[in-house]
Design a protein around this motif. Sequence first.
Motif: not given
Length: 269
Positions: A3-7, A12-15, A20-22
């Motif tokens: 399973k892969f997730y988009k950014i 949204k999952l981690y608020n 910041i993810l980038r």
Amino acid sequence: MKKFYKIGEISKLYNISSDILRYYEKIGLITPDMRGENGYRYYSQKQIWKLNNIRNLRNLGVSLDMITNFLNDRSMEKTKTVINFQLTKINEQLKKLLSLKEELEEKKKNIEYFENFSQFETPIIKEIEDRYVLYKEGNFKEEEEIDFELKKLKRLNFEDNDFIFTESEIGATIKLENWENKNYFDYNSTFIITTDKTEHIIPKGTYLTFTFKGSYENVIDHYENLKNFISSNNLTVTGDIIEIYHIEIHITDNIQEYITEIQIPVIIS
């Protein structure tokens, strides 16, 4: 199937914002498992595991450098170091929470005490012990000036917390000569009573006390009546007049619920 997730889903999952993810990707904390033909970043469960660790460690105050070092080259020894760091931080937070709990319980007791108080506008002579205070001299005439100085005083403590600030007894003083000359709104200091030992103390002694409820507008009449009481009972005032604001604007917006206590140091002639 993996399973892969988009950014955006991870965000949204981690608020956590996509920016910041980038940034985490830029400094090597997380790396997308793949990029689609459209340029979208895709993350696997492994990256989610890393984000769980990053979030938990950041919430405990671990620096990004320390997190990067830990995640990039994990070992049992490094894990023990990080665990010990987390335990230290958790114990510090528990200590603060227990202190806040005690202050809240004390404030609740204080409010309940005055809810059942029956001796309003009654002169009472009583002995009061030493009180440690955070103290600021000055010339104050308005409630806003006193409140501003109290806020600055609280910053002298180890932690600036508005809610904790409301848990402490606060007050102001009027110089004896000003009080004798009927300058009842000329304050020469403001203070916060604290359980910590400080260099300033309101000294123990005999005090004539007078507690009234509601608006401060009647304080002139209260002080004039107290002067008559002092004269009639052969009392001598020995120091500056103290006002304690037990219930005030930080606790209620209803002026009729305000409770002020006047404390006048006296000796019996």
